[in-house]
Design a protein around this motif. Structure first.
Motif, PDB file in Angstrom:
ATOM      1  N   PRO A 227       0.808  -1.227   0.000  1.00 21.30           N
ATOM      2  CA  PRO A 227       0.000   0.000   0.000  1.00 21.30           C
ATOM      3  C   PRO A 227       0.837   1.270   0.000  1.00 21.30           C
ATOM      4  CG  PRO A 227      -0.093  -1.115   2.143  1.00 21.30           C
ATOM      5  CD  PRO A 227       0.537  -2.073   1.180  1.00 21.30           C
ATOM      6  N   GLY A 228       2.074   1.185   0.521  1.00 22.57           N
ATOM      7  CA  GLY A 228       2.969   2.348   0.488  1.00 22.57           C
ATOM      8  C   GLY A 228       3.822   2.418  -0.758  1.00 22.57           C
ATOM      9  N   ASN A 229       3.586   1.482  -1.688  1.00 27.88           N
ATOM     10  CA  ASN A 229       4.236   1.464  -3.000  1.00 27.88           C
ATOM     11  C   ASN A 229       5.753   1.301  -2.916  1.00 27.88           C
ATOM     12  OD1 ASN A 229       1.886   1.751  -4.832  1.00 27.88           O
ATOM     13  ND2 ASN A 229       1.560   3.599  -3.621  1.00 27.88           N
ATOM     14  N   VAL A 230       6.476   1.878  -3.874  1.00 28.05           N
ATOM     15  CA  VAL A 230       7.922   1.649  -3.974  1.00 28.05           C
ATOM     16  C   VAL A 230       8.643   2.143  -2.728  1.00 28.05           C
ATOM     17  CG1 VAL A 230       9.997   2.133  -5.325  1.00 28.05           C
ATOM     18  CG2 VAL A 230       7.805   1.781  -6.492  1.00 28.05           C
ATOM     19  N   ARG A 231       8.164   3.240  -2.154  1.00 27.22           N
ATOM     20  CA  ARG A 231       8.805   3.776  -0.949  1.00 27.22           C
ATOM     21  C   ARG A 231       8.736   2.762   0.193  1.00 27.22           C
ATOM     22  NH1 ARG A 231       5.833   8.329   0.023  1.00 27.22           N
ATOM     23  NH2 ARG A 231       7.054   9.505  -1.491  1.00 27.22           N
ATOM     24  N   GLU A 232       7.597   2.097   0.338  1.00 28.82           N
ATOM     25  CA  GLU A 232       7.451   1.091   1.398  1.00 28.82           C
ATOM     26  C   GLU A 232       8.369  -0.096   1.136  1.00 28.82           C
ATOM     27  OE1 GLU A 232       4.057  -1.768   3.534  1.00 28.82           O
ATOM     28  OE2 GLU A 232       3.521  -0.576   1.759  1.00 28.82           O
ATOM     29  N   LEU A 233       8.446  -0.536  -0.126  1.00 27.58           N
ATOM     30  CA  LEU A 233       9.336  -1.646  -0.472  1.00 27.58           C
ATOM     31  C   LEU A 233      10.785  -1.284  -0.171  1.00 27.58           C
ATOM     32  CD1 LEU A 233       9.941  -4.389  -1.803  1.00 27.58           C
ATOM     33  CD2 LEU A 233       9.957  -3.215  -4.011  1.00 27.58           C
ATOM     34  N   GLU A 234      11.191  -0.078  -0.542  1.00 27.61           N
ATOM     35  CA  GLU A 234      12.563   0.376  -0.288  1.00 27.61           C
ATOM     36  C   GLU A 234      12.868   0.369   1.212  1.00 27.61           C
ATOM     37  OE1 GLU A 234      15.474   4.219  -1.207  1.00 27.61           O
ATOM     38  OE2 GLU A 234      13.393   4.229  -1.865  1.00 27.61           O
ATOM     39  N   ASN A 235      11.962   0.912   2.008  1.00 27.33           N
ATOM     40  CA  ASN A 235      12.167   0.934   3.463  1.00 27.33           C
ATOM     41  C   ASN A 235      12.250  -0.477   4.034  1.00 27.33           C
ATOM     42  OD1 ASN A 235      12.065   3.706   3.356  1.00 27.33           O
ATOM     43  ND2 ASN A 235       9.954   3.871   4.058  1.00 27.33           N
ATOM     44  N   SER A 236      11.432  -1.393   3.492  1.00 24.87           N
ATOM     45  CA  SER A 236      11.425  -2.779   3.974  1.00 24.87           C
ATOM     46  C   SER A 236      12.747  -3.474   3.672  1.00 24.87           C
ATOM     47  CB  SER A 236      10.269  -3.554   3.331  1.00 24.87           C
ATOM     48  OG  SER A 236       9.023  -3.009   3.698  1.00 24.87           O
ATOM     49  N   ILE A 237      13.284  -3.242   2.476  1.00 29.64           N
ATOM     50  CA  ILE A 237      14.563  -3.863   2.118  1.00 29.64           C
ATOM     51  C   ILE A 237      15.685  -3.310   2.994  1.00 29.64           C
ATOM     52  CG2 ILE A 237      16.277  -4.159   0.301  1.00 29.64           C
ATOM     53  CD1 ILE A 237      13.731  -5.794  -0.135  1.00 29.64           C
ATOM     54  N   GLU A 238      15.697  -2.007   3.221  1.00 26.60           N
ATOM     55  CA  GLU A 238      16.743  -1.420   4.068  1.00 26.60           C
ATOM     56  C   GLU A 238      16.664  -2.002   5.485  1.00 26.60           C
ATOM     57  OE1 GLU A 238      18.666   2.877   5.375  1.00 26.60           O
ATOM     58  OE2 GLU A 238      16.622   2.828   4.601  1.00 26.60           O
ATOM     59  N   ARG A 239      15.454  -2.100   6.013  1.00 30.82           N
ATOM     60  CA  ARG A 239      15.281  -2.640   7.361  1.00 30.82           C
ATOM     61  C   ARG A 239      15.768  -4.085   7.434  1.00 30.82           C
ATOM     62  NH1 ARG A 239       9.408  -2.824  10.483  1.00 30.82           N
ATOM     63  NH2 ARG A 239      10.021  -4.151  12.227  1.00 30.82           N
ATOM     64  N   ALA A 240      15.416  -4.883   6.421  1.00 29.97           N
ATOM     65  CA  ALA A 240      15.834  -6.290   6.405  1.00 29.97           C
ATOM     66  C   ALA A 240      17.351  -6.412   6.288  1.00 29.97           C
ATOM     67  CB  ALA A 240      15.149  -7.014   5.241  1.00 29.97           C
ATOM     68  N   VAL A 241      17.974  -5.576   5.472  1.00 32.06           N
ATOM     69  CA  VAL A 241      19.429  -5.602   5.300  1.00 32.06           C
ATOM     70  C   VAL A 241      20.133  -5.291   6.621  1.00 32.06           C
ATOM     71  CG1 VAL A 241      21.374  -4.333   4.270  1.00 32.06           C
ATOM     72  CG2 VAL A 241      19.488  -5.115   2.828  1.00 32.06           C
ATOM     73  N   VAL A 242      19.660  -4.275   7.315  1.00 31.97           N
ATOM     74  CA  VAL A 242      20.297  -3.857   8.567  1.00 31.97           C
ATOM     75  C   VAL A 242      20.164  -4.931   9.644  1.00 31.97           C
ATOM     76  CG1 VAL A 242      20.181  -2.186  10.463  1.00 31.97           C
ATOM     77  CG2 VAL A 242      20.062  -1.391   8.097  1.00 31.97           C
ATOM     78  N   LEU A 243      19.005  -5.593   9.704  1.00 36.45           N
ATOM     79  CA  LEU A 243      18.727  -6.539  10.788  1.00 36.45           C
ATOM     80  C   LEU A 243      19.049  -7.992  10.444  1.00 36.45           C
ATOM     81  CD1 LEU A 243      15.308  -5.087  12.029  1.00 36.45           C
ATOM     82  CD2 LEU A 243      17.594  -4.691  12.983  1.00 36.45           C
ATOM     83  N   ALA A 244      19.376  -8.287   9.176  1.00 36.41           N
ATOM     84  CA  ALA A 244      19.598  -9.680   8.760  1.00 36.41           C
ATOM     85  C   ALA A 244      20.800 -10.293   9.464  1.00 36.41           C
ATOM     86  CB  ALA A 244      19.792  -9.739   7.239  1.00 36.41           C
ATOM     87  N   ARG A 245      20.700 -11.595   9.747  1.00 36.81           N
ATOM     88  CA  ARG A 245      21.801 -12.303  10.406  1.00 36.81           C
ATOM     89  C   ARG A 245      22.624 -13.118   9.416  1.00 36.81           C
ATOM     90  NH1 ARG A 245      18.892 -14.541  15.978  1.00 36.81           N
ATOM     91  NH2 ARG A 245      18.359 -12.472  16.809  1.00 36.81           N
ATOM     92  N   GLY A 246      22.042 -13.457   8.279  1.00 36.95           N
ATOM     93  CA  GLY A 246      22.759 -14.252   7.287  1.00 36.95           C
ATOM     94  C   GLY A 246      23.137 -13.440   6.062  1.00 36.95           C
ATOM     95  N   GLU A 247      23.724 -14.131   5.065  1.00 36.01           N
ATOM     96  CA  GLU A 247      24.160 -13.469   3.836  1.00 36.01           C
ATOM     97  C   GLU A 247      23.054 -13.423   2.791  1.00 36.01           C
ATOM     98  OE1 GLU A 247      27.637 -15.558   2.562  1.00 36.01           O
ATOM     99  OE2 GLU A 247      28.967 -14.391   3.860  1.00 36.01           O
ATOM    100  N   VAL A 248      21.951 -14.139   3.054  1.00 32.79           N
ATOM    101  CA  VAL A 248      20.806 -14.160   2.136  1.00 32.79           C
ATOM    102  C   VAL A 248      19.556 -13.798   2.936  1.00 32.79           C
ATOM    103  CG1 VAL A 248      19.388 -15.601   0.626  1.00 32.79           C
ATOM    104  CG2 VAL A 248      21.878 -15.899   0.646  1.00 32.79           C
ATOM    105  N   LEU A 249      18.746 -12.911   2.398  1.00 34.97           N
ATOM    106  CA  LEU A 249      17.519 -12.513   3.096  1.00 34.97           C
ATOM    107  C   LEU A 249      16.471 -13.612   2.949  1.00 34.97           C
ATOM    108  CD1 LEU A 249      17.186  -8.732   2.127  1.00 34.97           C
ATOM    109  CD2 LEU A 249      18.232  -9.742   4.161  1.00 34.97           C
ATOM    110  N   GLU A 250      15.989 -14.101   4.091  1.00 38.68           N
ATOM    111  CA  GLU A 250      14.989 -15.166   4.115  1.00 38.68           C
ATOM    112  C   GLU A 250      13.612 -14.585   4.432  1.00 38.68           C
ATOM    113  OE1 GLU A 250      15.739 -18.134   3.240  1.00 38.68           O
ATOM    114  OE2 GLU A 250      17.927 -18.208   3.431  1.00 38.68           O
ATOM    115  N   ALA A 251      12.586 -15.438   4.381  1.00 40.92           N
ATOM    116  CA  ALA A 251      11.213 -14.995   4.657  1.00 40.92           C
ATOM    117  C   ALA A 251      11.103 -14.378   6.045  1.00 40.92           C
ATOM    118  CB  ALA A 251      10.246 -16.167   4.518  1.00 40.92           C
TER     119      ALA A 251
END
Length: 462
Positions: free
Chosen positions: A357-381
């Motif tokens: 619902p927040g479009n590309v901006r929401e997707l961008e924010n979600s990817i940044e958040r996942a990158v910062v908090l991820a524990r592995g080298e590949v982003l999982e579900a």
């Protein structure tokens, strides 16, 4: 590729020298060594463009050598030579990042072809990096769009960019309207001129006129000197009026004058000042409905909508989700110093399950958040656990989920209003529009919510 430096590594000295001669005859600056340790010294001293190495070599294999080289030179091309019985190792090497491999006995013609192709590819990639840097210095944008709706939009951009016509970019918040506006400017003959952006919703109404058109000394409170406005600043270039629907009615005739006469008048001034400006406007509101409601001038609407470009929401261009996600993954991995290599299939499925619902901006924010908090080298579900999926598909699925809770209708309404208010950064007018109600109606509901919270707080204190 002529003049490229190639290092041959093989503990069979005769084999290494034979390959060196072949490569030298093909125009490469070829050098050979017989141990991985010598190879590392050679890399440190002369940094070759490519390494051709045997796999089995005493206490350090060719794959070990590749891993050592990769630590300091991740972009160096590496071709591995393997025996017939070591194909599994070769496949593992390719997965580790080795560019290519050859099996013994070596076909020297094949080796030369692979080297030339690999070096040509690397040079092309380097040129692309330089081009992107040049675009960035120009304030350029990179628009990701492989879906048919976005291909249509980009074709429109190419078609209208070099004209002088006013463009109205319409679309939901977060769809990338400003990027389209900037792309139009960069592709136009005005690209060397200024590109001035004005967010009409972010400037207080009593200051907007002065901001757009400038003012004379003493014309407004605090005006101790003459000041030029955004239209004068954009002379010879383009002006981007973001959220143009927020311009109040009493200022709309002045904007209409610019579009019709190509001239402005500063606040407190009597002089007509000619401006050569290409206007690109954007809005997430339905200007036609605003015209019908008497909130927007009909003549201004038609002056703005000479060339309409409608940006589709992300839910209508889902083919772009994964390319966008990978684009943002590369950007935010580098920006945050993370080595996140990819998104798994389960992670991709999670991203594709949301309607964004927040479009590309929401997707961008979600990817940044996942990158910062991820524990592995590949982003999982699980790295996207915070992304809201559309259970059972669409609105019906959401409603079905809500009916399975113990929440009352009043409580659901309260949560929806507060969430919408948060998304709109406490802008009551914008929240009312998003919820399809009047500002007065929303304020009435907010008062009820706040009074209910106060009563609840009093009861807890008692």
């Amino acid at each position: 590729m002529l003049e490229s430096r190639v290092l041959v590594v093989d503990d069979d000295v005769n084999q290494a020298e034979s390959l060196r001669r072949v490569l030298a005859l093909e125009g490469f600056q070829a050098t050979s060594v017989s141990t991985p340790r010598e190879a590392l010294d050679e890399v440190a001293m002369r940094r070759p463009d490519a390494i051709v190495s045997d796999l089995r070599m005493g206490d350090m294999t060719g794959l070990d050598l590749y891993r050592e080289v990769k630590k300091k030179h991740p972009d160096m091309l590496f071709i591995l030579i393997t025996g017939f019985g070591t194909m599994e190792t070769a496949v593992a090497a390719m997965r580790a990042g080795v560019h290519d491999f050859l099996t013994k006995p070596i076909d020297t013609d094949e080796l030369v072809i692979k080297l030339k192709k690999a070096l040509d590819y690397r040079e092309l990639a380097h040129e692309n990096v330089i081009l992107k840097e040049r675009i960035a210095r120009l304030g350029g944008v990179s628009i990701i769009g492989v879906s048919e709706p976005m291909k249509d939009v980009l074709a429109q951009v190419d078609q209208v960019a070099d004209s002088a016509a006013t463009v109205l970019v319409q679309g939901e918040s977060g769809t990338g309207k400003e990027m389209i506006a900037r792309a139009i400017h960069l592709k136009s003959r005005r690209t060397e001129g200024p590109y001035v952006k004005v967010n009409c919703a972010a400037i207080p109404e009593n200051l907007l006129e002065s901001e757009l058109f400038g003012h004379e000394e003493g014309s407004v409170t605090g005006a101790v000197a003459r000041r030029i406005g955004k239209f004068e600043a954009a002379d010879g270039g383009s002006i981007f009026l973001d959220e143009v629907g927020e311009i109040p009615l009493h200022l709309q005739p002045k904007l209409l004058r610019v579009l019709q006469e190509r001239e402005i008048e500063r606040v407190g001034g009597n002089e007509a000042i000619a401006v050569d400006v290409r206007v690109i406007a954007a809005t997430n509101r339905d200007l036609k409905k605003m015209v019908e409601a008497g909130e927007f001038r009909n003549d201004l609407y038609y002056r703005l909508e000479v060339i309409p470009i409608r940006l589709p929401p992300l839910r209508d261009r889902m083919d772009d989700v994964l390319p966008l996600a990978r684009h943002f993954l590369a950007r935010y991995s580098e920006r945050n110093g993370r080595d996140i290599k990819d998104i798994s299939e389960s992670g991709m499925a999670r991203l594709m399950s949301s309607s964004w619902p927040g479009n590309v901006r929401e997707l961008e924010n979600s990817i940044e958040r996942a990158v910062v908090l991820a524990r592995g080298e590949v982003l999982e579900a699980e790295d996207f656990a915070f992304v809201a999926g559309d259970a059972e598909g669409g609105v019906e699925g959401i409603v079905a989920q809500l009916l399975g809770t113990d929440l009352s209708l009043d409580e659901l309404e309260r949560r929806i209003i507060l969430m919408a208010l948060e998304r709109c950064e406490d802008n009551v007018s914008q929240t009312a529009r998003k919820l399809g109600m009047t500002r007065r109606s929303l304020q009435y509901r907010l008062e009820k919510i706040r009074s209910g919270q106060a009563e609840g707080g009093d009861e807890e204190e008692e």
